[in-house]
Design an enzyme around this catalytic site. Structure first.
Site, PDB file in Angstrom:
ATOM      1  N   VAL A 144      -9.695   8.409  -1.119  1.00 35.74           N
ATOM      2  CA  VAL A 144     -10.083   9.015   0.266  1.00 35.74           C
ATOM      3  C   VAL A 144      -8.154   9.594   0.696  1.00 35.74           C
ATOM      4  O   VAL A 144      -7.891   8.674   1.277  1.00 35.74           O
ATOM      5  CB  VAL A 144     -10.488   7.835   0.565  1.00 35.74           C
ATOM      6  N   CYS A 178       0.141 -11.548  -2.815  1.00 34.66           N
ATOM      7  CA  CYS A 178       0.535 -13.375  -3.206  1.00 34.66           C
ATOM      8  C   CYS A 178       2.430 -13.331  -2.831  1.00 34.66           C
ATOM      9  O   CYS A 178       3.526 -13.266  -3.743  1.00 34.66           O
ATOM     10  CB  CYS A 178       0.598 -13.214  -4.656  1.00 34.66           C
ATOM     11  N   GLN A 186      -3.873  -8.630 -12.041  1.00 38.66           N
ATOM     12  CA  GLN A 186      -2.420  -8.292 -11.419  1.00 38.66           C
ATOM     13  C   GLN A 186      -1.900  -9.818 -11.310  1.00 38.66           C
ATOM     14  O   GLN A 186      -0.837 -10.049 -11.687  1.00 38.66           O
ATOM     15  CB  GLN A 186      -2.562  -7.618  -9.563  1.00 38.66           C
ATOM     16  N   CYS A 204      -2.807 -19.851  -4.184  1.00 39.15           N
ATOM     17  CA  CYS A 204      -1.873 -19.342  -4.876  1.00 39.15           C
ATOM     18  C   CYS A 204      -0.948 -20.249  -6.015  1.00 39.15           C
ATOM     19  O   CYS A 204      -0.725 -21.125  -5.572  1.00 39.15           O
ATOM     20  CB  CYS A 204      -0.795 -18.902  -3.890  1.00 39.15           C
ATOM     21  N   LYS A 264      -2.985 -12.743   1.216  1.00 41.22           N
ATOM     22  CA  LYS A 264      -3.899 -11.750   0.933  1.00 41.22           C
ATOM     23  C   LYS A 264      -3.490 -11.502  -0.877  1.00 41.22           C
ATOM     24  O   LYS A 264      -2.308 -11.382  -1.068  1.00 41.22           O
ATOM     25  CB  LYS A 264      -2.925 -10.526   0.822  1.00 41.22           C
ATOM     26  N   THR A 265      -4.654 -12.182  -1.340  1.00 42.53           N
ATOM     27  CA  THR A 265      -4.631 -12.671  -3.009  1.00 42.53           C
ATOM     28  C   THR A 265      -6.403 -12.538  -3.016  1.00 42.53           C
ATOM     29  O   THR A 265      -6.817 -12.699  -2.628  1.00 42.53           O
ATOM     30  CB  THR A 265      -4.545 -14.552  -3.538  1.00 42.53           C
ATOM     31  N   ALA A 266      -6.618 -12.092  -4.843  1.00 42.45           N
ATOM     32  CA  ALA A 266      -7.745 -12.089  -5.380  1.00 42.45           C
ATOM     33  C   ALA A 266      -8.765 -13.201  -5.337  1.00 42.45           C
ATOM     34  O   ALA A 266      -9.555 -13.449  -4.722  1.00 42.45           O
ATOM     35  CB  ALA A 266      -7.336 -11.781  -6.753  1.00 42.45           C
ATOM     36  N   ALA A 267      -7.736 -14.833  -4.905  1.00 40.53           N
ATOM     37  CA  ALA A 267      -8.295 -16.139  -4.824  1.00 40.53           C
ATOM     38  C   ALA A 267      -9.167 -15.774  -3.894  1.00 40.53           C
ATOM     39  O   ALA A 267     -10.396 -16.330  -3.058  1.00 40.53           O
ATOM     40  CB  ALA A 267      -7.771 -17.001  -5.095  1.00 40.53           C
ATOM     41  N   ASP A 303      -6.424  -7.025  -0.018  1.00 43.08           N
ATOM     42  CA  ASP A 303      -5.935  -6.929   1.319  1.00 43.08           C
ATOM     43  C   ASP A 303      -5.303  -5.733   2.153  1.00 43.08           C
ATOM     44  O   ASP A 303      -4.925  -5.597   2.969  1.00 43.08           O
ATOM     45  CB  ASP A 303      -4.056  -6.113  -0.132  1.00 43.08           C
TER      46      ASP A 303
HETATM   47  P1  FAD Z   1      -6.489  -3.924  -5.541  1.00 42.26           P
HETATM   48  O1  FAD Z   1      -7.131  -4.792  -6.507  1.00 42.26           O
HETATM   49  O2  FAD Z   1      -4.857  -3.725  -5.373  1.00 42.26           O
HETATM   50  O3  FAD Z   1      -7.184  -2.733  -5.423  1.00 42.26           O
HETATM   51  C1  FAD Z   1      -6.673  -1.438  -4.504  1.00 42.26           C
HETATM   52  C2  FAD Z   1      -8.091  -0.367  -5.596  1.00 42.26           C
HETATM   53  O4  FAD Z   1      -7.878   0.484  -3.718  1.00 42.26           O
HETATM   54  C3  FAD Z   1      -6.986   0.478  -6.386  1.00 42.26           C
HETATM   55  O5  FAD Z   1      -7.728   0.332  -7.576  1.00 42.26           O
HETATM   56  C4  FAD Z   1      -6.904   1.847  -5.736  1.00 42.26           C
HETATM   57  O6  FAD Z   1      -6.631   2.081  -7.057  1.00 42.26           O
HETATM   58  C5  FAD Z   1      -7.807   1.879  -4.714  1.00 42.26           C
HETATM   59  N1  FAD Z   1      -7.202   3.143  -3.983  1.00 42.26           N
HETATM   60  C6  FAD Z   1      -6.062   2.594  -2.851  1.00 42.26           C
HETATM   61  N2  FAD Z   1      -5.587   4.113  -2.009  1.00 42.26           N
HETATM   62  C7  FAD Z   1      -7.215   4.634  -2.270  1.00 42.26           C
HETATM   63  C8  FAD Z   1      -7.988   6.126  -1.628  1.00 42.26           C
HETATM   64  N3  FAD Z   1      -6.536   6.119  -0.657  1.00 42.26           N
HETATM   65  N4  FAD Z   1      -9.139   6.098  -2.055  1.00 42.26           N
HETATM   66  C9  FAD Z   1      -9.780   5.807  -2.990  1.00 42.26           C
HETATM   67  N5  FAD Z   1      -9.695   4.127  -3.743  1.00 42.26           N
HETATM   68  C10 FAD Z   1      -7.854   3.699  -3.527  1.00 42.26           C
HETATM   69  N6  FAD Z   1      -3.525 -13.219  -6.594  1.00 42.26           N
HETATM   70  C11 FAD Z   1      -3.893 -13.807  -6.763  1.00 42.26           C
HETATM   71  O7  FAD Z   1      -4.808 -14.866  -6.359  1.00 42.26           O
HETATM   72  N7  FAD Z   1      -3.435 -15.276  -7.590  1.00 42.26           N
HETATM   73  C12 FAD Z   1      -2.051 -14.323  -8.180  1.00 42.26           C
HETATM   74  O8  FAD Z   1      -1.449 -15.909  -9.147  1.00 42.26           O
HETATM   75  C13 FAD Z   1      -1.725 -13.737  -7.440  1.00 42.26           C
HETATM   76  N8  FAD Z   1      -0.539 -13.147  -8.295  1.00 42.26           N
HETATM   77  C14 FAD Z   1      -0.355 -11.834  -7.853  1.00 42.26           C
HETATM   78  C15 FAD Z   1       0.816 -11.273  -8.756  1.00 42.26           C
HETATM   79  C16 FAD Z   1       1.890 -10.407  -8.680  1.00 42.26           C
HETATM   80  C17 FAD Z   1       2.653  -9.702  -9.076  1.00 42.26           C
HETATM   81  C18 FAD Z   1       0.960  -8.822  -7.808  1.00 42.26           C
HETATM   82  C19 FAD Z   1       1.542  -7.964  -8.199  1.00 42.26           C
HETATM   83  C20 FAD Z   1      -0.364  -9.483  -7.392  1.00 42.26           C
HETATM   84  C21 FAD Z   1      -0.634 -10.903  -7.382  1.00 42.26           C
HETATM   85  N9  FAD Z   1      -1.725 -11.207  -6.450  1.00 42.26           N
HETATM   86  C22 FAD Z   1      -2.638 -12.186  -6.818  1.00 42.26           C
HETATM   87  C23 FAD Z   1      -2.727 -10.859  -5.493  1.00 42.26           C
HETATM   88  C24 FAD Z   1      -3.810  -9.946  -6.247  1.00 42.26           C
HETATM   89  O9  FAD Z   1      -4.030  -9.188  -7.108  1.00 42.26           O
HETATM   90  C25 FAD Z   1      -4.563  -8.774  -4.662  1.00 42.26           C
HETATM   91  O10 FAD Z   1      -4.265  -9.663  -3.432  1.00 42.26           O
HETATM   92  C26 FAD Z   1      -5.841  -8.833  -5.019  1.00 42.26           C
HETATM   93  O11 FAD Z   1      -5.735  -7.555  -6.473  1.00 42.26           O
HETATM   94  C27 FAD Z   1      -6.435  -7.200  -4.274  1.00 42.26           C
HETATM   95  O12 FAD Z   1      -7.498  -7.292  -4.011  1.00 42.26           O
HETATM   96  P2  FAD Z   1      -7.933  -5.371  -3.591  1.00 42.26           P
HETATM   97  O13 FAD Z   1      -8.906  -5.092  -4.050  1.00 42.26           O
HETATM   98  O14 FAD Z   1      -7.866  -5.395  -1.930  1.00 42.26           O
HETATM   99  O15 FAD Z   1      -6.368  -4.113  -3.980  1.00 42.26           O
END
Ligand code: FAD
Length: 415
Positions: free
Chosen positions: A84, A167, A49, A347, A312-315, A304
């Site tokens: 889930v 982000c 993302q 960020c 909340k970031t991937a970093a 997140d």
């Molecule tokens: P996600 O990667 O969103 O994964 C969540 C997963 O859970 C998904 O695969 C989904 O299918 C699954 N899921 C949801 N509900 C259920 C359920 N009920 N049962 C089973 N599975 C489920 N971060 C940075 O570090 N640098 C950046 O520059 C940056 N820019 C960004 C720009 C944009 C436009 C966006 C949208 C995001 C950005 N981010 C950035 C943020 C980063 O992408 C997220 O913070 C990161 O992906 C969070 O990881 P996560 O695993 O918590 O959630």
């Protein structure tokens, strides 16, 4: 990767195969290759993302942000391609959408954040039409670039909801790319650019506010705070914001647009909010240092969906994952939980094509750069990091469970 057969018990169950879920699964299996790990996620694709900003700005291919989830699952993990529907931590189980119960010894909740497109009246129907675009979904991000290319002057509006959002810099980044694009197309003179935020500050960490204000000013982007988008009328091309006047009265402000980039309101996913795992705000309630649940010791959460009080970031996930993995393995082995997360997040603030300022900080907004460079200055070097190095690091290092310990340190300031 194994495909689930009959057994509905796994030693470790990870719900969510996004940045956090895959990173933790891969790192667990790297440390203990015979560990029984299952990942539950209904998605077909995994997205990088952080590159969506660049896709919306027309400088990155959407296809490069997407890989089949099957391809990024670590070898040795079992994948249940299902959602889930409920968490039942008192039974050490999660309920799948088809009604089956899946039991675990330890659970990792990594379901991400909910994008609440329905919160703004008319937005869901308007998105993808008449100049209404958003970088926040893979389904609408390509349209952002289409809108920018089609824009021939007029009102370009960029919105940011009140926190929480993932982000928190992303809503601004596209405004700056748009301004730079219009300058390069000689369309700046006939364009008005406005950035409306539902929050009370341009950025959550005060140290980054003045440099970002200068960026906005240099681009001619007017920043309007405490204005929350509440309605989009695509037909009339009018956005409506709610705000509070100097008299304390709430009022609505209408703003015509030719291009409207919307960052949707965001909140904790319903499946978490409605579960015993949630805190008052709906997030998985974990200890901010260990990532262990405060009431259910065999439950961990990061990313997140967690209550970790940082941006909340991937970093952030990159630094949270090794802590979760260490502590989860310690818990399974009945050892004390020693790993600690300090709130690190980062960020990369894209301020123009070829320019990025990287905001890195820990809990309480303490600025903690990784490299000995001025953190408040945008540079071409950081653009190369953002566009070329980080995606490759993400796919080939982070998601593979490799966690090189890249140190960050509190910024030394001249006294
Ligand atoms: P996600 O990667 O969103 O994964 C969540 C997963 O859970 C998904 O695969 C989904 O299918 C699954 N899921 C949801 N509900 C259920 C359920 N009920 N049962 C089973 N599975 C489920 N971060 C940075 O570090 N640098 C950046 O520059 C940056 N820019 C960004 C720009 C944009 C436009 C966006 C949208 C995001 C950005 N981010 C950035 C943020 C980063 O992408 C997220 O913070 C990161 O992906 C969070 O990881 P996560 O695993 O918590 O959630």
């Amino acid at each position: 990767m194994n495909v689930e057969s009959g057994s509905l018990h796994h030693r470790v169950v990870i719900v969510g195969g996004g940045s956090a879920g895959i990173t933790v699964a891969a790192a667990l299996l790297k440390r203990q290759p015979d560990l029984d790990v299952a990942i539950v996620d209904p998605a077909e694709y995994h997205y990088y993302q952080p590159a969506f900003t660049l896709v919306g700005g027309g400088t990155y291919d959407l296809a490069r942000t997407r890989r089949p989830l099957r391809q990024v699952l670590p070898r040795g993990a079992t994948w249940l391609q299902a959602a889930v529907a409920a968490f039942q931590p008192d039974d050490d189980a999660v309920r799948l959408e088809d009604g089956r119960l899946l039991h675990y010894d330890a659970l990792v909740v990594a379901v991400g954040i909910k994008l609440d497109w329905g919160r703004v009246e008319g937005l869901a129907e308007a998105l993808g039409t008449r100049g209404v675009c958003s970088n926040y979904s893979p389904d609408s991000v390509a349209y952002t670039w289409e809108c920018l290319q089609a824009f021939r002057g007029g009102n370009a509006i960029f919105t940011q909801p009140p926190p929480p959002l993932k982000c928190a810099g992303a809503p601004q980044k596209i405004a700056y790319l748009a301004a730079d694009h219009l300058r390069r197309q000689s369309l700046k003179a006939q364009s008005t650019l406005k950035f409306y935020s539902g929050g009370g500050a341009l950025f959550s960490v005060p140290d980054f506010v003045p440099p970002l204000e200068r960026v906005a000013q240099d681009h001619g982007v007017e920043v309007i705070l405490s204005h929350d988008l509440v309605a989009v009328d695509a037909e009339r091309q009018v956005a409506t914001f709610a705000t509070t006047g100097a008299d304390g009265e709430s009022r609505r402000v209408e703003q015509p647009f030719d291009l409207l980039h919307v960052t949707p309101h965001q909140c904790a996913p319903d499946v978490v909010r409605e579960s015993p795992l949630a805190d008052a705000a709906g997030w998985v309630e974990v200890d901010k240092a260990t990532t262990q649940h405060v009431r259910y010791p065999n439950v961990f959460s990061l990313g997140d969906a967690s209550s970790l009080p940082t941006s909340k970031t991937a970093a952030a996930v990159r630094k949270q994952a090794p802590v979760t993995v260490d502590n989860l393995l310690a818990w399974l082995a009945e050892r004390p939980l020693l790993a600690r997360y300090d709130g690190y997040t980062s960020c990369p603030l894209v301020t123009a094509y070829g320019k990025v300022m990287i905001a890195e900080f820990i809990y309480d907004g303490v600025v903690t750069p990784t490299l000995p460079l001025d953190p408040f200055k945008a540079s071409r070097f950081y653009w190369v990091v953002k566009k070329h190095l980080l995606p490759s690091f993400y796919w080939n290092t982070m998601l593979k469970g490799r966690a090189p310990d890249i140190a960050h340190r509190p910024l030394k300031r001249a006294s």
